[in-house]
Design an enzyme around this catalytic site. Structure first.
Site, PDB file in Angstrom:
ATOM      1  N   HIS A   1       0.827  -1.190   0.000  1.00 50.40           N
ATOM      2  CA  HIS A   1       0.000   0.000   0.000  1.00 50.40           C
ATOM      3  C   HIS A   1       0.871   1.254   0.000  1.00 50.40           C
ATOM      4  O   HIS A   1       1.704   1.451   0.874  1.00 50.40           O
ATOM      5  CB  HIS A   1      -0.916  -0.022   1.219  1.00 50.40           C
ATOM      6  CG  HIS A   1      -1.934   1.060   1.214  1.00 50.40           C
ATOM      7  ND1 HIS A   1      -2.517   1.506   2.361  1.00 50.40           N
ATOM      8  CD2 HIS A   1      -2.481   1.795   0.222  1.00 50.40           C
ATOM      9  CE1 HIS A   1      -3.380   2.461   2.085  1.00 50.40           C
ATOM     10  NE2 HIS A   1      -3.363   2.658   0.770  1.00 50.40           N
TER      11      HIS A   1
ATOM     12  N   HIS B   1       7.867  19.080 -13.090  1.00 52.91           N
ATOM     13  CA  HIS B   1       8.567  17.976 -13.748  1.00 52.91           C
ATOM     14  C   HIS B   1       9.845  17.581 -13.004  1.00 52.91           C
ATOM     15  O   HIS B   1      10.153  16.386 -12.886  1.00 52.91           O
ATOM     16  CB  HIS B   1       8.887  18.352 -15.199  1.00 52.91           C
ATOM     17  CG  HIS B   1       9.453  17.235 -16.003  1.00 52.91           C
ATOM     18  ND1 HIS B   1       8.790  16.042 -16.207  1.00 52.91           N
ATOM     19  CD2 HIS B   1      10.628  17.126 -16.677  1.00 52.91           C
ATOM     20  CE1 HIS B   1       9.527  15.254 -16.963  1.00 52.91           C
ATOM     21  NE2 HIS B   1      10.649  15.874 -17.262  1.00 52.91           N
TER      22      HIS B   1
END
Length: 134
Positions: free
Chosen positions: A20, A98
């Site tokens: 998870h 980015h």
């Protein structure tokens, strides 16, 4: 021989091992990937395999609770933004610049390199659980 799903043994093992919140990157052909990060390089020609084809194969076997995209994708990779929104309507979208996306790739369990030649064709998938936590 496995007859359905991911046939790539390394990809199958990576997905089976995700917990998870673990991150799995899917990258275009130009994204720099740290030597310390596990790289699964599928690129064999410009545009092949396409990032959408790789994502479709991965998403068929992976529960995704959130994904990370570069802000620049809104202007330069609308095709990817729309594709992921259609495939992962219940997942949260995390927007980063980015450079931050590239840095976060170093924390991924693995990054899958595609042959994608369109810019900003990169995403980090955050593994979810296929059952209701609680």
């Amino acid at each position: 021989m496995k007859a359905t799903g991911l046939l790539h043994p390394e990809l199958s093992a990576i997905i089976a091992g995700l917990g998870h919140g673990d991150l799995l990157g899917v990258a275009d052909a130009g994204l720099p990937i740290s030597p310390a990060t596990l790289r699964v390089d599928l690129a064999f020609a410009p545009g092949k395999p396409a990032v959408q084809d790789v994502l479709d194969a991965l998403l068929a076997e992976l529960t995704v609770e959130a994904y990370v995209l570069a802000e620049e994708s809104k202007a330069h990779a609308g095709w990817l933004v729309d594709f992921l929104a259609g495939r992962l309507p219940g997942a949260a979208v995390v927007w980063v610049d980015h450079e931050t996306l590239k840095a976060r790739c170093a924390t991924a369990r693995a990054v899958v390199r595609t042959g994608e030649f369109r810019p900003y064709g990169n995403v980090l998938l955050a593994s979810g659980v296929p059952f209701a936590p609680g």
